[in-house]
Design an enzyme around this catalytic site. Structure first.
Site, PDB file in Angstrom:
ATOM      1  N   ASP A 161       0.925  -1.143  -0.175  1.00 43.06           N
ATOM      2  CA  ASP A 161       0.006   0.026   0.159  1.00 43.06           C
ATOM      3  C   ASP A 161       0.745   1.305  -0.118  1.00 43.06           C
ATOM      4  O   ASP A 161       1.978   1.291   0.688  1.00 43.06           O
ATOM      5  CB  ASP A 161      -0.837   0.018   1.134  1.00 43.06           C
ATOM      6  CG  ASP A 161      -1.810  -1.134   1.231  1.00 43.06           C
ATOM      7  OD1 ASP A 161      -2.279  -1.626   0.387  1.00 43.06           O
ATOM      8  OD2 ASP A 161      -2.471  -1.285   2.419  1.00 43.06           O
ATOM      9  N   ASP A 181       0.114   7.870   8.076  1.00 44.00           N
ATOM     10  CA  ASP A 181       0.460   6.500   8.530  1.00 44.00           C
ATOM     11  C   ASP A 181       1.593   6.177   9.201  1.00 44.00           C
ATOM     12  O   ASP A 181       1.385   5.815  10.249  1.00 44.00           O
ATOM     13  CB  ASP A 181       0.711   5.716   7.179  1.00 44.00           C
ATOM     14  CG  ASP A 181      -0.675   5.261   6.443  1.00 44.00           C
ATOM     15  OD1 ASP A 181      -0.521   5.009   5.107  1.00 44.00           O
ATOM     16  OD2 ASP A 181      -1.805   5.290   7.322  1.00 44.00           O
ATOM     17  N   GLU A 204       0.987  -3.009  10.399  1.00 47.65           N
ATOM     18  CA  GLU A 204       0.821  -2.804   8.999  1.00 47.65           C
ATOM     19  C   GLU A 204       2.043  -2.115   8.264  1.00 47.65           C
ATOM     20  O   GLU A 204       2.240  -2.421   7.006  1.00 47.65           O
ATOM     21  CB  GLU A 204      -0.484  -2.634   8.547  1.00 47.65           C
ATOM     22  CG  GLU A 204      -0.824  -2.545   7.103  1.00 47.65           C
ATOM     23  CD  GLU A 204      -1.962  -1.407   6.422  1.00 47.65           C
ATOM     24  OE1 GLU A 204      -2.320  -0.496   6.959  1.00 47.65           O
ATOM     25  OE2 GLU A 204      -2.758  -2.048   5.625  1.00 47.65           O
ATOM     26  N   GLU A 205       2.312  -1.231   8.929  1.00 44.38           N
ATOM     27  CA  GLU A 205       3.351  -0.129   8.308  1.00 44.38           C
ATOM     28  C   GLU A 205       4.805  -0.759   8.471  1.00 44.38           C
ATOM     29  O   GLU A 205       5.663  -0.224   7.842  1.00 44.38           O
ATOM     30  CB  GLU A 205       3.455   1.163   8.896  1.00 44.38           C
ATOM     31  CG  GLU A 205       2.210   1.876   8.867  1.00 44.38           C
ATOM     32  CD  GLU A 205       1.643   1.953   7.607  1.00 44.38           C
ATOM     33  OE1 GLU A 205       0.283   2.011   7.058  1.00 44.38           O
ATOM     34  OE2 GLU A 205       2.505   2.011   6.699  1.00 44.38           O
ATOM     35  N   ASP A 251      -3.113  -1.779  13.110  1.00 46.58           N
ATOM     36  CA  ASP A 251      -3.250  -0.788  11.543  1.00 46.58           C
ATOM     37  C   ASP A 251      -3.297   0.289  12.261  1.00 46.58           C
ATOM     38  O   ASP A 251      -4.425   1.012  12.518  1.00 46.58           O
ATOM     39  CB  ASP A 251      -4.442  -1.521  10.970  1.00 46.58           C
ATOM     40  CG  ASP A 251      -4.392  -0.685   9.632  1.00 46.58           C
ATOM     41  OD1 ASP A 251      -5.207  -1.060   8.761  1.00 46.58           O
ATOM     42  OD2 ASP A 251      -3.429   0.199   9.529  1.00 46.58           O
ATOM     43  N   LEU A 280      -3.459   3.487  10.885  1.00 52.65           N
ATOM     44  CA  LEU A 280      -4.218   4.569  10.369  1.00 52.65           C
ATOM     45  C   LEU A 280      -4.855   3.930   9.163  1.00 52.65           C
ATOM     46  O   LEU A 280      -4.113   3.715   8.044  1.00 52.65           O
ATOM     47  CB  LEU A 280      -3.565   5.845   9.788  1.00 52.65           C
ATOM     48  CG  LEU A 280      -4.420   7.088  10.008  1.00 52.65           C
ATOM     49  CD1 LEU A 280      -5.141   7.296  11.478  1.00 52.65           C
ATOM     50  CD2 LEU A 280      -3.758   8.286   9.699  1.00 52.65           C
ATOM     51  N   ASP A 281      -5.837   3.277   9.456  1.00 50.70           N
ATOM     52  CA  ASP A 281      -6.525   2.366   8.195  1.00 50.70           C
ATOM     53  C   ASP A 281      -7.253   3.366   7.455  1.00 50.70           C
ATOM     54  O   ASP A 281      -7.988   4.226   7.856  1.00 50.70           O
ATOM     55  CB  ASP A 281      -7.414   1.277   8.932  1.00 50.70           C
ATOM     56  CG  ASP A 281      -8.257   0.469   7.649  1.00 50.70           C
ATOM     57  OD1 ASP A 281      -7.673  -0.421   7.206  1.00 50.70           O
ATOM     58  OD2 ASP A 281      -9.423   0.867   7.509  1.00 50.70           O
ATOM     59  N   GLU A 328      -6.288  -6.202  10.889  1.00 54.84           N
ATOM     60  CA  GLU A 328      -7.711  -5.785  10.448  1.00 54.84           C
ATOM     61  C   GLU A 328      -8.855  -6.815  10.644  1.00 54.84           C
ATOM     62  O   GLU A 328      -9.724  -6.615  11.709  1.00 54.84           O
ATOM     63  CB  GLU A 328      -7.642  -5.407   9.073  1.00 54.84           C
ATOM     64  CG  GLU A 328      -6.506  -4.087   8.749  1.00 54.84           C
ATOM     65  CD  GLU A 328      -6.416  -3.873   7.240  1.00 54.84           C
ATOM     66  OE1 GLU A 328      -6.433  -5.176   6.574  1.00 54.84           O
ATOM     67  OE2 GLU A 328      -6.444  -2.976   6.747  1.00 54.84           O
TER      68      GLU A 328
HETATM   69  P1  P6P Z   1     -10.532  -0.918  -1.994  1.00 56.25           P
HETATM   70  C1  P6P Z   1      -8.037   0.806   3.096  1.00 56.25           C
HETATM   71  O1  P6P Z   1      -6.950   0.791   2.114  1.00 56.25           O
HETATM   72  C2  P6P Z   1      -8.408  -0.724   3.334  1.00 56.25           C
HETATM   73  O2  P6P Z   1      -7.361  -1.393   3.901  1.00 56.25           O
HETATM   74  C3  P6P Z   1      -9.618  -0.579   4.049  1.00 56.25           C
HETATM   75  O3  P6P Z   1      -9.699   0.138   5.148  1.00 56.25           O
HETATM   76  C4  P6P Z   1     -10.966  -0.375   3.244  1.00 56.25           C
HETATM   77  O4  P6P Z   1     -12.055  -1.284   3.397  1.00 56.25           O
HETATM   78  C5  P6P Z   1     -10.152  -1.223   1.979  1.00 56.25           C
HETATM   79  O5  P6P Z   1      -8.858  -1.034   2.015  1.00 56.25           O
HETATM   80  C6  P6P Z   1     -10.504  -0.525   0.722  1.00 56.25           C
HETATM   81  O6  P6P Z   1     -10.049  -1.197  -0.568  1.00 56.25           O
HETATM   82  O7  P6P Z   1      -9.920  -1.959  -2.820  1.00 56.25           O
HETATM   83  O8  P6P Z   1     -12.246  -1.033  -1.930  1.00 56.25           O
HETATM   84  O9  P6P Z   1      -9.945   0.642  -2.335  1.00 56.25           O
END
Ligand code: P6P
Length: 327
Positions: free
Chosen positions: A63, A69, A92-93, A115, A117-118, A274
């Site tokens: 990502d 983040d 995650e980072e 995670d 900053l999700d 997550e």
């Molecule tokens: P997509 C954000 O990057 C994340 O990890 C989650 O928070 C979110 O539900 C999902 O990915 C969004 O992914 O592929 O729909 O953009």
């Protein structure tokens, strides 16, 4: 007028629910709360600081890393290390887990999966983002360095899990296995205050949450379920921020799906920091959480830190209906 019940008071009142906690476990939760307040302050001012955008790198799972983040990651790690009772963090980072040196002559009994900053790609456009955390008792000896086995534990071994949603208001939601409680941040007193006692997810709902852009890549069973939701007139709500979508699902009922796709055959969302923490919360609120094969997320064995999984999570009736098409 009833005095507001703060997170600190609630944690102390309930610390006896964790065996041999001796206040150490409470310190861990309180420090997560403190770090959340600081992240909240920065997230709310993101447009005024040079924290928009990404720092040009990608994280361990590919990502694009947003500047915030890294800020949130470093802050959480600092506060968890300062407790002296956290032995290390899987984030995650970070490609690898990070182990902590002994502090304050305390026993490092716990590890935290995080995670920080999700959904952070949403920050630049003012859409809610969140922190997700899970707390395990370490399996290795307290005086030894942590190892991968301390982190790769089943969801059922979680002592606590929760999230902080930085949204129209900021709310910390967590469980220690005795129900789910939500604490809304009151900036006037600088405290998280109990606002959602013993949260329960409705058994069913009329909202489904999925990235419709991947519809053509889903299995026929998932497509059939999505079609059935649409034909029933259910609402499609998807923010691209898992914590926000799960919190809405928890409060209003519904289902969140991130199925496997051609691009992500094992799903995109990470099991350790997550799917499992959020599944612990949703199950404790009376909901369900499975992968597409009908395996309960909390029971799926973890063999690597950034292992991914498809996930169907939310109101039990809807999750069961989605799974019934796969059987
Ligand atoms: P997509 C954000 O990057 C994340 O990890 C989650 O928070 C979110 O539900 C999902 O990915 C969004 O992914 O592929 O729909 O953009």
């Amino acid at each position: 007028m009833h005095a507001k019940r703060t997170l600190d008071e609630y944690i102390i009142e309930n610390q006896n629910s964790i065996p041999d906690a001796a206040g150490e476990f409470s310190d861990l939760l309180r420090h997560i709360g403190i770090a959340g307040k600081i992240i909240n302050r920065i997230v709310n001012k993101a447009g005024l600081l040079d924290v928009f955008g990404h720092d040009g790198n990608v994280n361990a799972t590919g990502d694009v890393v947003q500047k915030l983040d890294l800020y949130a990651n470093d802050l959480m790690i600092e506060y968890l290390q300062n407790t002296g009772v956290c032995a290390g963090v899987g984030s995650e980072e970070l490609e690898h887990y990070v182990g902590f040196e002994p502090r304050h002559n305390r026993q490092r009994k716990y590890v935290v999966v995080l995670d920080p900053l999700d959904g952070s790609s949403n920050i630049d456009v003012n859409i809610s983002v969140g922190t997700i955390f899970g707390i395990y008792r370490r399996k290795s000896a307290v005086d030894d360095p942590v190892d991968i086995g301390d982190f790769c534990q089943k969801g059922e071994a979680l002592l606590a899990a929760g999230y902080i949603l930085y949204g129209t208001s900021t709310i910390l939601v967590y469980t220690t296995g005795n129900g789910v409680n939500g604490f809304t941040y009151d900036s006037g007193i600088g405290e998280f205050c109990l606002s959602h006692p013993m949260l329960k997810i409705p058994e069913t709902g009329k909202t489904y949450s999925v990235n419709q852009g991947y519809y053509a890549q889903f299995s026929s069973e998932i497509r059939n379920f999505i079609d059935a939701c649409a034909n029933k007139g259910h609402m499609l709500r998807y923010t691209g921020s898992m914590v926000a979508d799960i919190h809405r699902t928890l409060c209003k009922g519904g289902i969140f799906l991130y199925p496997s796709t051609a691009k992500n055959p094992n799903g995109k969302l990470r099991l350790l920091y997550e799917c499992k923490p959020l599944s612990f919360v949703v199950e404790q609120a009376g909901g369900s959480s499975f992968d597409e094969l009908g395996r309960r997320i909390m029971e799926i064995p973890i063999t690597e830190l950034h292992q991914k999984s498809p996930i169907l999570i939310g109101s039990t009736d809807l999750v069961n209906e989605a799974l019934s098409r796969n059987r």
